[in-house]
Every structure is written in structure tokens, then in C-alpha cells.
Design a protein around this motif. Structure first.
Motif, PDB file in Angstrom:
ATOM      1  N   ARG A 189     -26.673  59.734 -37.380  1.00 29.19           N
ATOM      2  CA  ARG A 189     -27.140  59.257 -38.674  1.00 29.19           C
ATOM      3  C   ARG A 189     -28.527  58.609 -38.546  1.00 29.19           C
ATOM      4  NH1 ARG A 189     -24.186  56.154 -43.676  1.00 29.19           N
ATOM      5  NH2 ARG A 189     -26.070  55.244 -44.573  1.00 29.19           N
ATOM      6  N   ARG A 190     -29.370  58.865 -39.533  1.00 28.11           N
ATOM      7  CA  ARG A 190     -30.730  58.311 -39.566  1.00 28.11           C
ATOM      8  C   ARG A 190     -31.020  57.764 -40.949  1.00 28.11           C
ATOM      9  NH1 ARG A 190     -35.208  57.942 -36.843  1.00 28.11           N
ATOM     10  NH2 ARG A 190     -34.208  58.910 -35.031  1.00 28.11           N
ATOM     11  N   GLU A 191     -31.673  56.589 -40.987  1.00 30.57           N
ATOM     12  CA  GLU A 191     -32.080  55.953 -42.239  1.00 30.57           C
ATOM     13  C   GLU A 191     -33.561  56.207 -42.474  1.00 30.57           C
ATOM     14  OE1 GLU A 191     -29.391  54.531 -43.730  1.00 30.57           O
ATOM     15  OE2 GLU A 191     -28.309  55.044 -41.887  1.00 30.57           O
ATOM     16  N   LEU A 192     -33.957  56.339 -43.746  1.00 30.86           N
ATOM     17  CA  LEU A 192     -35.348  56.561 -44.113  1.00 30.86           C
ATOM     18  C   LEU A 192     -35.699  55.701 -45.316  1.00 30.86           C
ATOM     19  CD1 LEU A 192     -33.930  59.686 -43.520  1.00 30.86           C
ATOM     20  CD2 LEU A 192     -36.359  60.067 -43.119  1.00 30.86           C
ATOM     21  N   LEU A 193     -36.842  55.021 -45.244  1.00 31.39           N
ATOM     22  CA  LEU A 193     -37.241  54.059 -46.261  1.00 31.39           C
ATOM     23  C   LEU A 193     -38.706  54.306 -46.636  1.00 31.39           C
ATOM     24  CD1 LEU A 193     -36.270  51.427 -47.752  1.00 31.39           C
ATOM     25  CD2 LEU A 193     -37.265  50.154 -45.837  1.00 31.39           C
TER      26      LEU A 193
ATOM     27  N   MET B 294     -32.522  59.308 -25.236  1.00 31.81           N
ATOM     28  CA  MET B 294     -32.550  58.881 -26.636  1.00 31.81           C
ATOM     29  C   MET B 294     -32.487  57.368 -26.708  1.00 31.81           C
ATOM     30  SD  MET B 294     -30.337  61.446 -29.081  1.00 31.81           S
ATOM     31  CE  MET B 294     -30.669  60.339 -30.465  1.00 31.81           C
ATOM     32  N   VAL B 295     -33.124  56.814 -27.741  1.00 35.15           N
ATOM     33  CA  VAL B 295     -33.046  55.371 -27.956  1.00 35.15           C
ATOM     34  C   VAL B 295     -31.643  55.009 -28.426  1.00 35.15           C
ATOM     35  CG1 VAL B 295     -35.498  55.183 -28.502  1.00 35.15           C
ATOM     36  CG2 VAL B 295     -33.845  55.580 -30.342  1.00 35.15           C
ATOM     37  N   GLU B 296     -31.297  53.751 -28.311  1.00 36.43           N
ATOM     38  CA  GLU B 296     -30.013  53.267 -28.807  1.00 36.43           C
ATOM     39  C   GLU B 296     -30.069  53.115 -30.329  1.00 36.43           C
ATOM     40  OE1 GLU B 296     -27.112  52.664 -27.100  1.00 36.43           O
ATOM     41  OE2 GLU B 296     -28.187  53.675 -25.478  1.00 36.43           O
TER      42      GLU B 296
ATOM     43  N   GLU C   9     -29.385  48.715 -35.872  1.00 37.83           N
ATOM     44  CA  GLU C   9     -28.565  48.269 -36.995  1.00 37.83           C
ATOM     45  C   GLU C   9     -29.328  48.402 -38.306  1.00 37.83           C
ATOM     46  OE1 GLU C   9     -27.107  44.367 -36.457  1.00 37.83           O
ATOM     47  OE2 GLU C   9     -25.823  44.859 -34.744  1.00 37.83           O
ATOM     48  N   GLY C  10     -28.580  48.634 -39.384  1.00 46.55           N
ATOM     49  CA  GLY C  10     -29.180  48.685 -40.703  1.00 46.55           C
ATOM     50  C   GLY C  10     -28.864  49.969 -41.433  1.00 46.55           C
TER      51      GLY C  10
ATOM     52  N   TRP D 191     -35.137  55.031 -38.766  1.00 48.90           N
ATOM     53  CA  TRP D 191     -34.477  54.653 -37.530  1.00 48.90           C
ATOM     54  C   TRP D 191     -33.123  55.361 -37.418  1.00 48.90           C
ATOM     55  CZ3 TRP D 191     -35.361  51.562 -41.702  1.00 48.90           C
ATOM     56  CH2 TRP D 191     -34.256  51.028 -42.374  1.00 48.90           C
ATOM     57  N   TYR D 192     -32.757  55.619 -36.156  1.00 48.73           N
ATOM     58  CA  TYR D 192     -31.464  56.208 -35.795  1.00 48.73           C
ATOM     59  C   TYR D 192     -30.447  55.081 -35.843  1.00 48.73           C
ATOM     60  CZ  TYR D 192     -28.133  57.543 -31.993  1.00 48.73           C
ATOM     61  OH  TYR D 192     -27.031  57.779 -31.213  1.00 48.73           O
TER      62      TYR D 192
END
Length: 243
Positions: A91-95, A131-133, A136-137, A81-82
Motif C-alpha cells: 500500500r502507498r499513500e499519495l498527497l 526496500m525501505v520500511e 506510518e500514516g 510513502w509506502y
């Protein structure tokens, strides 16, 4: 469906592992890239969409935290997620989890939009496409910047070959991890199961036919690797391997 609800199945292949059946560091980058490309395509913000505006996503940094070792033949389930937009940085998170739901590794990336013709960072506040908003996280402490006072020792000189270049016209991000792994000692290759974190910082593009030095430093717990572009006389990238 929200960004976090999208799950992507990824497979590890034999090429990801070394002779000790341990995951090569750049395989984490490949898995990051595979999932991110699928996700950006789902959201219509992949390179095919952004290039219509003369723009392409360019990585500035990537941080990977390894919690459990990846084994050959393992199926991974990832979501991304962005999470943040500050200045030119996205910034983007990856799990990534196994089929039991255990977190195997996780990470964050910082990217910018690159003006492909000018080879400069797009700095307008609003992007020219939907773009999506941000969601959080935040998964881990990460930054797009890195500084060190360590003294680096040149190891080998390399040249950029055409096969290294991607559709944006520069060396693909996964190649940098390959360059770093190529100067690991046999002992370090065998000790990859102890790798806890990898941080990569992309400072300056490597382009076709550029000559660059691979350099390294060591502080007892971290291996620091630097690519120095001799053609442009600047530092192209820094990589920090933490054990």
C-alpha cells in the motif's frame, strides 16, 4: 531524507481539462503515476530496477479523495510513502497540495509485484531487492477488493490498440480512466466539479487486441463502470465515481 520529506512539483496541462475547465477523472491517475515514478526512481525500485529480477509493479486498486477543485495552470506539490505490506499487497499513500499548503486531493494505491514472464503475482514474503520500511500514516479508508450486486448495462464495445500497452505488456492504468470518461454523458462531464471520490479496481489484465465491453450502472449518487473482457470472458476492471 525520509519518504515523507520528499516533495515533488507537478504541473497541470490543458489536456487534463475538459471543455468546462474541469479536471478529467483520469488526470488524477496521471498525476499519481508521474509522482510515483519519480519517487520509485529516487528509491531505486522503479521498473528499471525490478525488471532485473523479472518483476514489475502492477496496480490492484487506486482510491482518490478530492477535497478542492484543480484549476488550469495550477502547480501541485506532492509527497508519497509506502505505508503497509500485507500478503502480496503493497500500500502507498499519495498527497497533493497547492502552493498555499492546502490539500487538493489525496489517495492510496494497492500494488503487487508481477512476474512478467509467468504473468502471475509474486507471493514470496521477502522481495529480492532492497526496500525501505513502511512509514506510518494512512490517508483514507481504502481496499484492494470490491464487490457489487448492481446490474450493469452494456454501452459500447472497444478493442485494445497497441498504443494502450505499456512496458509491462498490458494496458496502462491511466487508460482505464479514459475508457470510463468516454462513456460519461454531457451532463456528467459538466458536473465533474461535484466528483468527491474515485475508486478503481484492476482485476484482470487487458492485453493487445482484446475486445471488451464498457458497461455502467447508477444508484443515484455513484456511477459504476465496468470493463468486461470478451476475449477472456472475465471482468477486467471496476470503477466507482462518487458524487
Amino acid at each position: 531524507m525520509t519518504e515523507k520529506e520528499r516533495v515533488y512539483q507537478l504541473e497541470t496541462t490543458v489536456s487534463f481539462f475538459n471543455q468546462y475547465s474541469q479536471l478529467k477523472p483520469y488526470a488524477y491517475q496521471i498525476l499519481f503515476e508521474q509522482m510515483a515514478e519519480k519517487h520509485l526512481s529516487d528509491l531505486n525500485v522503479n521498473v528499471d530496477s525490478t525488471i532485473k529480477y523479472g518483476l514489475a509493479w502492477a496496480l490492484i486498486s487506486m482510491s482518490v479523495e478530492i477535497l478542492k477543485p484543480i484549476e488550469p495552470g495550477m502547480t501541485l506539490y506532492g509527497n508519497t510513502w509506502y505505508s503497509q505490506h500485507k500478503g502480496p499487497y503493497f500500500r502507498r499513500e499519495l498527497l497533493f497540495k497547492n502552493n498555499s499548503g492546502d490539500i487538493m486531493f489525496q489517495g492510496s494505491t494497492y500494488s503487487v509485484l508481477l512476474d512478467v514472464e509467468k504473468r502471475s503475482i509474486f507471493r514470496k514474503k521477502e522481495v529480492p531487492f532492497p526496500m525501505v520500511e513502511p512509514t506510518e500514516g494512512i490517508l483514507l479508508d481504502a481496499s484492494p477488493n470490491f464487490k457489487t450486486n448492481m446490474t450493469f448495462k452494456p454501452i459500447i464495445e472497444r478493442v485494445v490498440f497497441p498504443s494502450y500497452i505499456d512496458c509491462v505488456g498490458h494496458v496502462n492504468n491511466c487508460r482505464y480512466g479514459e475508457f470510463a470518461y468516454d462513456i460519461f454523458t454531457p451532463e456528467e462531464q459538466e458536473n465533474l466539479k461535484q466528483l468527491k471520490r474515485m475508486d478503481i479496481y484492476f482485476l484482470s489484465e487487458l492485453r493487445n487486441s482484446d475486445y471488451f465491453n464498457m458497461e455502467r450502472a447508477y444508484d443515484g449518487e455513484q456511477i459504476l463502470i465496468r470493463g468486461y473482457n470478451k476475449t477472456k470472458d472475465d471482468v477486467s476492471f471496476n470503477i466507482v465515481m462518487s458524487f
